[in-house]
Design a protein around this motif. Sequence first.
Motif, PDB file in Angstrom:
ATOM      1  N   LEU A 341       3.407   7.913  19.869  1.00 45.16           N
ATOM      2  CA  LEU A 341       4.675   8.238  19.068  1.00 45.16           C
ATOM      3  C   LEU A 341       5.074   7.065  18.689  1.00 45.16           C
ATOM      4  N   ARG A 342       5.243   6.765  17.349  1.00 47.86           N
ATOM      5  CA  ARG A 342       6.183   5.814  17.589  1.00 47.86           C
ATOM      6  C   ARG A 342       6.673   5.801  16.399  1.00 47.86           C
ATOM      7  N   ASP A 343       8.479   4.653  16.446  1.00 50.44           N
ATOM      8  CA  ASP A 343       8.865   4.967  15.331  1.00 50.44           C
ATOM      9  C   ASP A 343       8.262   4.528  13.069  1.00 50.44           C
ATOM     10  N   MET A 344       8.130   5.381  12.730  1.00 48.42           N
ATOM     11  CA  MET A 344       7.639   5.195  11.259  1.00 48.42           C
ATOM     12  C   MET A 344       8.288   3.982  10.598  1.00 48.42           C
ATOM     13  N   HIS A 345       8.865   3.225  11.149  1.00 50.53           N
ATOM     14  CA  HIS A 345      10.362   2.088  10.508  1.00 50.53           C
ATOM     15  C   HIS A 345      10.349   1.000  11.358  1.00 50.53           C
ATOM     16  N   SER A 346       9.477   0.777  12.150  1.00 48.36           N
ATOM     17  CA  SER A 346       9.598  -0.167  13.404  1.00 48.36           C
ATOM     18  C   SER A 346       7.898  -0.267  14.397  1.00 48.36           C
ATOM     19  N   GLU A 347       7.657  -1.141  14.491  1.00 48.08           N
ATOM     20  CA  GLU A 347       6.683  -1.157  15.532  1.00 48.08           C
ATOM     21  C   GLU A 347       7.101  -1.101  16.947  1.00 48.08           C
ATOM     22  N   LYS A 348       8.258  -0.575  17.500  1.00 46.00           N
ATOM     23  CA  LYS A 348       8.591   0.439  18.313  1.00 46.00           C
ATOM     24  C   LYS A 348       7.943   1.811  18.705  1.00 46.00           C
ATOM     25  N   GLN A 349       7.421   1.455  20.175  1.00 42.51           N
ATOM     26  CA  GLN A 349       7.019   3.276  20.344  1.00 42.51           C
ATOM     27  C   GLN A 349       8.098   3.821  21.473  1.00 42.51           C
ATOM     28  N   LEU A 350       8.101   5.806  21.513  1.00 38.57           N
ATOM     29  CA  LEU A 350       8.427   5.859  21.350  1.00 38.57           C
ATOM     30  C   LEU A 350       8.229   6.263  23.068  1.00 38.57           C
ATOM     31  N   HIS A 351       9.572   6.677  23.667  1.00 42.81           N
ATOM     32  CA  HIS A 351       9.196   7.305  25.233  1.00 42.81           C
ATOM     33  C   HIS A 351      10.293   8.970  25.641  1.00 42.81           C
ATOM     34  N   MET A 352       9.341   9.323  25.225  1.00 45.79           N
ATOM     35  CA  MET A 352      10.179  10.591  24.945  1.00 45.79           C
ATOM     36  C   MET A 352      10.652  11.354  25.829  1.00 45.79           C
ATOM     37  N   TRP A 395      -0.262  12.742  17.470  1.00 43.71           N
ATOM     38  CA  TRP A 395       1.385  12.711  17.571  1.00 43.71           C
ATOM     39  C   TRP A 395       1.604  11.259  17.439  1.00 43.71           C
ATOM     40  N   VAL A 396       2.140  10.354  16.520  1.00 46.59           N
ATOM     41  CA  VAL A 396       1.651   9.210  16.138  1.00 46.59           C
ATOM     42  C   VAL A 396       3.336   8.629  15.424  1.00 46.59           C
ATOM     43  N   TYR A 397       3.390   9.576  14.172  1.00 45.98           N
ATOM     44  CA  TYR A 397       4.559   8.669  13.466  1.00 45.98           C
ATOM     45  C   TYR A 397       6.020   9.046  13.766  1.00 45.98           C
ATOM     46  N   ALA A 398       6.954   8.814  13.966  1.00 39.65           N
ATOM     47  CA  ALA A 398       8.573  10.049  14.389  1.00 39.65           C
ATOM     48  C   ALA A 398       9.251   9.160  13.670  1.00 39.65           C
ATOM     49  N   ARG A 399      10.389  10.066  12.390  1.00 34.18           N
ATOM     50  CA  ARG A 399      12.200   9.467  12.255  1.00 34.18           C
ATOM     51  C   ARG A 399      12.589  10.103  13.425  1.00 34.18           C
ATOM     52  N   LYS A 400      13.784   9.531  13.406  1.00 30.49           N
ATOM     53  CA  LYS A 400      15.444   9.656  14.039  1.00 30.49           C
ATOM     54  C   LYS A 400      16.194  10.752  12.858  1.00 30.49           C
ATOM     55  N   ILE A 401      16.613  11.472  13.384  1.00 30.11           N
ATOM     56  CA  ILE A 401      17.142  12.267  12.768  1.00 30.11           C
ATOM     57  C   ILE A 401      18.878  12.557  13.779  1.00 30.11           C
ATOM     58  N   VAL A 402      19.024  11.884  15.254  1.00 33.36           N
ATOM     59  CA  VAL A 402      20.587  12.299  15.747  1.00 33.36           C
ATOM     60  C   VAL A 402      20.288  11.205  16.117  1.00 33.36           C
ATOM     61  N   THR A 403      21.729   9.988  16.073  1.00 30.50           N
ATOM     62  CA  THR A 403      22.619   9.104  17.337  1.00 30.50           C
ATOM     63  C   THR A 403      23.199   9.281  17.775  1.00 30.50           C
ATOM     64  N   HIS A 404      23.664   9.145  18.644  1.00 30.37           N
ATOM     65  CA  HIS A 404      24.877   8.945  19.537  1.00 30.37           C
ATOM     66  C   HIS A 404      25.237   6.804  19.788  1.00 30.37           C
ATOM     67  N   THR A 405      26.236   6.596  20.534  1.00 28.28           N
ATOM     68  CA  THR A 405      26.257   5.818  20.680  1.00 28.28           C
ATOM     69  C   THR A 405      27.155   5.830  22.092  1.00 28.28           C
ATOM     70  N   ASN A 406      26.391   5.568  23.228  1.00 28.31           N
ATOM     71  CA  ASN A 406      26.805   5.416  24.845  1.00 28.31           C
ATOM     72  C   ASN A 406      26.895   6.613  24.528  1.00 28.31           C
ATOM     73  N   TYR A 407      25.602   7.258  24.217  1.00 28.04           N
ATOM     74  CA  TYR A 407      26.164   9.193  25.008  1.00 28.04           C
ATOM     75  C   TYR A 407      25.020  10.023  25.007  1.00 28.04           C
ATOM     76  N   THR A 408      25.236  10.620  25.564  1.00 26.68           N
ATOM     77  CA  THR A 408      24.075  11.359  25.722  1.00 26.68           C
ATOM     78  C   THR A 408      23.822  12.986  25.057  1.00 26.68           C
ATOM     79  N   PHE A 409      22.930  13.540  24.680  1.00 24.08           N
ATOM     80  CA  PHE A 409      22.560  14.819  23.971  1.00 24.08           C
ATOM     81  C   PHE A 409      21.026  14.628  24.817  1.00 24.08           C
TER      82      PHE A 409
END
Length: 585
Positions: A341-352, A395-409
Amino acid sequence: MKNIIVISLLSVFLQALPGYFTIEIVDKDTHRGIPLVELRTVNDVVYHSDSNGIVAFYEPGLMNNNVFFHIKSHGYEYPKDGFGYRGIRLDITPGGKKRIAMKRINVAERLYRVTGQGIYRDSVLVGKSLPSSSVINSNVMGQDTVMMAKYRDKLYWFWGDTNRVSYPLGNFKVSGATSIVSDPDHGIDLHYFRENDFCKALCPFAKRGVVWIESVVVLEDDTNRERLIAQYEELKDLTTVLQRGLVMFDDETQVFKPLSVFDLQDLYPRGHPFRAMVNNEEYLFFAHPHPQPFPNVRVKATLKDIQQPDNYEVLVKNERGFIWKKGKKCLEAKSDDWIFLRDMHSEKQLHMHAGSIFWNPYRKRWILIGQEAGGSSSFLGEIWYAEADTPIGPWVYARKIVTHTNYTFYNPTQHPIFDKENGKIIYFEGTYTNTFTKVPVTATPRYNYNQIMYRLHLDDERVYLPCPVYENGSEFSFKEKASQYDTIAFFALPADREKSSAVAIYQDGSRLTTNKMSGEPLFYAAKNNAIHTTALCEYQNRKSAKYHYSVKELPSEEWKKVRTVCRVWKNPTRSTYDYSIKPQE
């Protein structure tokens, strides 16, 4: 006479209430109130909007004054002024009101807080109508990690550790509630299992430690009666498991009772389960939340099989690829061998880290709502959306749908039972907490350690993700139209996902073209040299003059490269999938 006295006393009370100034913060696009917006005065008095997006403001000394408020919220943005401040000046008058619109950065929309005290506190103070009549439910202050299943025409909700009003320590042996199946846009009206004035301990049999449950499922017994089953763990601490097994809900006593105990090395259910068909038999698949929320354990969906560790199967790797193998011991395939799984807009590989997977009839694909471990804005607060043709991949391309600033969800899960328009609109929730942050952060009053619900529209082009395109001889097709699945040639956007940042590719006889033609496109390609893209080239056979298309270089002595048709998304070479798994529609 008695009624007159009561009315008179109520009138005196209402006259004594301060004249609150109502501040309503709404989503600029949907005009719905935004929960969890922070307003901060110049002298650092902080307010947070309730689940209607309301702040009831009353401050002696600041009424009938011009007051500046800094405005911020996770995943939302207010414009900067000339000095770089994100905020607004309001003329504060008792009984006055002001509506403020914020731009949503999140793809998903925050709807409301599900649990805890004061969900609509400020709305109560300003006299706004409420979705629920309760301002505190069963003295619950906070709840950790939701599990939910439909059981006998009701929704049964379960949580882990639960905070109470009267003391910092609450219920650590599972709390639960029921609700009717209702419109999720208007909140969840929870009816808790109670003992006195607080949540009842639903796993009272455990005497040595705290109890958490997962994998809540409904199965029929030998008499065809529905039974509510869950996996439980009794723990000494976060990492030390004392006992593990299955429990069954007793409808008369309204508690869970032990059903079977597993050896700690056994395969076992974990996470949020889903049902699927394999060779015309129904299976339960378990998306283990740690280290990654992908379904590598399954068992036949019967009450007998789920109790037998020997009947569980695990996804393992061998010389031919990946196979399902029965085995009592918990030997798992390394997720790094098959998850890319990786961010479709960058080279970043995601660790879920945690999440859920369910079939989506609108997309006609399996969809993931997952939490990233080690995110950029927050360590465990970034939520991603992804799709796959089968539940195990690719499972290859992903899109971030929610973000938090230094907080956990954490521990997010979708609730497919709430889907609208055949899955076009989906709902998910997770636990909002200040634990596990990169830098210590002050807890958000009322919201901290509680569940928050989100809504996601899958017709939003921001979640149009590249899908596998299968090569069948000289033809390309997506899963829905392919007659057989030989290899994945590349990734592209299906014909029903037109977006401004893509170019339509049509079939013109035996050739591919970007020229607009009648009918729908074959697929949509990348518009430019975007990350993860590669050239799809047209080749012509030197002998037969037939055309062929490939993202790979073909031998020049046999093939002549004619042109580059477009750019498509790359296919990771180690992708895996299992087309024997069919959705249970």
